[in-house]
Design an enzyme around this catalytic site. Structure first.
Site, mmCIF file in Angstrom:
data_model
loop_
_atom_site.group_PDB
_atom_site.id
_atom_site.type_symbol
_atom_site.label_atom_id
_atom_site.label_comp_id
_atom_site.label_asym_id
_atom_site.label_seq_id
_atom_site.Cartn_x
_atom_site.Cartn_y
_atom_site.Cartn_z
ATOM 1 N N ARG A 36 -25.352 -2.702 8.437
ATOM 2 C CA ARG A 36 -24.703 -3.714 8.059
ATOM 3 C C ARG A 36 -25.070 -4.879 9.226
ATOM 4 O O ARG A 36 -25.157 -6.185 9.170
ATOM 5 C CB ARG A 36 -23.457 -4.038 7.725
ATOM 6 N N LYS A 56 0.674 -1.236 -0.105
ATOM 7 C CA LYS A 56 -0.004 0.099 -0.168
ATOM 8 C C LYS A 56 0.840 1.281 -0.041
ATOM 9 O O LYS A 56 1.709 1.318 0.683
ATOM 10 C CB LYS A 56 -0.861 0.055 1.199
ATOM 11 N N GLU A 72 -18.691 -5.816 11.185
ATOM 12 C CA GLU A 72 -19.574 -5.205 11.873
ATOM 13 C C GLU A 72 -20.519 -6.007 12.679
ATOM 14 O O GLU A 72 -20.887 -5.705 13.761
ATOM 15 C CB GLU A 72 -20.410 -4.064 11.076
#
Length: 635
Positions: free
Chosen positions: A395, A281, A367
């Site tokens: 969610r 990244k 979540e």
């Protein structure tokens, strides 16, 4: 940008030599740093997938071969290679979306910007292809962070069930989502990263043993028969193959030759196969590579050479106020713990984690698990605070309802980025939380109007031991304090009506929700200029509706609610129901977000577009009051 400007579509890549492809990758990184630094956006993730995206578009034939990204913020390079090279308006009104957009290109299959969903999309596309007699492969690019989400594993379980559906799963493994990826899966992938690879071992064994006289071939056959056991010993990729998924990797995600070779093998396999790519990244940009927090996952406008922000934002953020108060609460109460779903820094829990490292739990992009794990902690005497973007709590609604509320558990949900957020588009506007949570029995919901109220209402929330509590606030900079001039029940009066307009009652009661307080006060000022008196109240806790509200409303001719939430089922609807239940028959106008998906733009532009500004609201309220004045008086 000599090479990049020649790329108008994926097939233009076919004409480039290996040396030109390497040069193109460098050009793309330079372009990304230069352009994204002007607008802000997801810089780090895209710097990490340059070679991977080039290889995908050389091996697969988009859009016939469907290439899907999870999450969509890693699609900038894909946009460049599919003819979208004007990044001047990235994430601004009328410009490119920061995520895949089907309105932009036929190469964008889905517009997902919530993680862990792409494998389910891909499974459905592959099943449809099979039923329609198509043999085109479906390609799903998913990060190691997104693989921490349970939905991804539900999909893998189903994908593995069919051996003859061409589906290539590319795991973009950069050890991070926002922050470093954590959990058992992360540890497994780390093991795969460090292995030399069983395939090379087996290849060596075959060559060496078959050259050994008499017993060599027999030994090799025995070795090959023990393939599965050796595979687990030398490269423990068995987790994937136990599901029935062919595994290729780990592959250097910045080696174009290796990537193309692996992807070509995967394409020819004819069934579900995982290609495990190791990427970095922020690769190629020193400021990102040296940023241990999130490798420039998402940036505002920055100086391209230093990576430093060009503007400070001019004030404190709502998130920083929460972060500071959480640390203070942590020192006061040992039972308070923090929970994050792979977003420790964005939601403001990093200072709490630094102060109390044993009391912070990062569950990954999961979540649902976060909520029910919090329920377990609350059952055992802790008070969990789960900080999450408002849109992501959608969610886990079932878990809030059945695992927390049903069990009457003290869990506090802190919803960051509530209301209109703007530049990340439809999926990131936090416009559903107050509607969704209205139907949860016993749940209490606070909408602070300023920094002082964030602190006060967070403290009130964690005092509740027998029901879930919610504190929700906006994105960006928190404005000046909005003082109360009085109190009615549990509500703060922000402005008293003053003299009436000739009737026995004041004209308008404005119920202001959270960050809409400055707008509500401006509406009152505009009404006053028209001779219309208005009271402005902040309920503070918008669920349940304050018992004093119907009585206060009865002292006015009109009730107006102003909220940065969807109008359907929001605070306005709850207030209207409370008035009906109390037999208070008054005209009510609820101002909020229309129930539609909003295109990306700045928060102010969206509020203007949907009419959630003081002038627009004041005009409608003035017309309503005028219509009441013009109506004949009943005998």
């Amino acid at each position: 940008m000599a090479l990049l400007t020649r790329i108008r579509g994926p097939r233009d890549l076919d004409r480039l030599t290996p040396g030109q492809l390497a040069a193109l990758a460098q050009e793309i990184r330079t372009f990304l740093v230069t352009e994204v630094s002007k607008t802000g956006g997801h810089l780090g993730p895209n710097l990490g997938v340059v070679e991977l995206t080039i290889a995908l578009h050389r091996v697969f034939d988009s859009p016939r071969d469907r290439i899907l990204f999870d999450t969509g913020h890693q699609s900038y390079v894909h946009k460049l290679l599919t003819g979208r090279q004007d990044f001047s308006g990235l994430r601004t009104k009328g410009g490119l979306s920061g995520y895949p957009s089907r309105a932009e290109s036929e190469h964008d299959v889905i517009e997902n910007s919530h993680a862990s969903t792409v494998l389910s999309y891909a499974d459905g596309l592959a099943k449809a292809n099979q039923l329609q007699g198509k043999h085109d492969p479906v390609v799903a690019v998913i990060g190691d962070g997104a693989l921490t989400g349970g939905m991804a594993w539900e999909a893998l379980n189903n994908i593995a069930d069919a051996k003859d559906r061409p589906l290539v799963i590319v795991v973009n493994d950069n050890e991070r989502s926002y922050s470093p990826t954590i959990g058992g899966l992360a540890n497994h992938l780390a093991t795969l990263r460090t292995t030399q690879g069983y395939e090379r071992f087996l290849s060596w064994g075959k060559d060496a043993l078959q050259r050994t006289p008499v017993v060599g071939q027999q030994l090799f056959e025995t070795l090959h028969g023990a393939k599965k056991g050796l595979k687990d010993f030398i490269a423990p990729q068995g987790m994937f193959e136990d599901l029935g998924l062919k595994y290729i990797g780990p592959i250097d995600g910045h080696d174009l030759t290796a990537l193309e070779s692996a992807l070509t093998k995967a394409r020819g396999f004819g069934g579900p196969v995982i290609v495990h790519c190791l990427t970095e990244k922020g690769r190629g940009y020193h400021a990102a590579e040296n940023n241990d927090e999130d490798r420039f996952h998402a940036v505002g406008k920055i100086h391209p050479e230093t990576g430093l922000p060009l503007q400070s934002g001019g004030g404190r953020s709502w998130t920083s106020v929460f972060a500071e108060e959480m640390v203070a609460l942590g020192h006061e109460r040992e039972d308070i713990v923090g929970i994050t779903a792979a977003m420790l820094h964005p939601v403001g829990l990093a200072p709490f984690a630094e102060a109390f490292p044993d009391r912070i739990f990062d569950v990954g992009i999961a979540e649902q698990h976060a909520v029910t794990s919090a329920a377990g902690m609350a059952t055992n005497g802790l008070h969990p605070v789960f900080a999450v973007y408002a849109t992501f709590l959608n969610r886990a609604f079932d878990q809030v309802l059945m695992d927390v509320a049903l069990h009457k558990l003290g869990v506090t949900f802190v919803l960051d980025r509530a209301g209109v957020t703007g530049d990340d588009g439809a999926s990131h506007n936090g416009m559903w939380d107050m509607s969704m949570l209205q139907i949860v029995p016993t749940l209490r919901l606070a909408a602070p109007r300023d920094a002082d109220q964030v602190r006060a209402q967070l403290r009130e929330a964690v005092e509740v031991r027998d029901a879930p509590t919610v504190v929700r606030y906006s994105k960006g900079t928190v404005g000046p304090a909005v003082p109360a001039v009085g109190r009615v029940g549990g509500m703060d009066v922000l402005r008293a009506a003053g003299e009436s307009s000739g009737a026995h009652r004041a004209d308008v009661l404005i119920v202001s929700v959270g960050a809409m307080a400055p707008t509500s006060l401006e509406v009152a000022d505009l009404l006053a200029a028209q001779g219309i008196t208005a009271t402005v109240v902040d309920p503070r806790w918008v669920k349940p509706v304050d018992q004093a509200l119907p009585g206060l409303a009865a002292e006015h001719r009109v009730v107006v609610t102003i909220e940065d939430n969807g109008r359907v089922g929001g605070v306005g609807a709850a207030v209207a129901q409370s008035l009906r239940d109390a037999d208070v028959d008054l005209p009510l106008r609820d101002f909020g977000i229309p129930q539609e998906f909003l295109d990306h733009a700045s928060r102010s532009e969206i509020l203007e577009e949907i009419g959630l500004t003081a002038p627009a609201i004041a005009r409608k309220v003035t017309a309503l009051v005028a219509s009441l004045d013009a109506a004949p008086v009943k005998a």
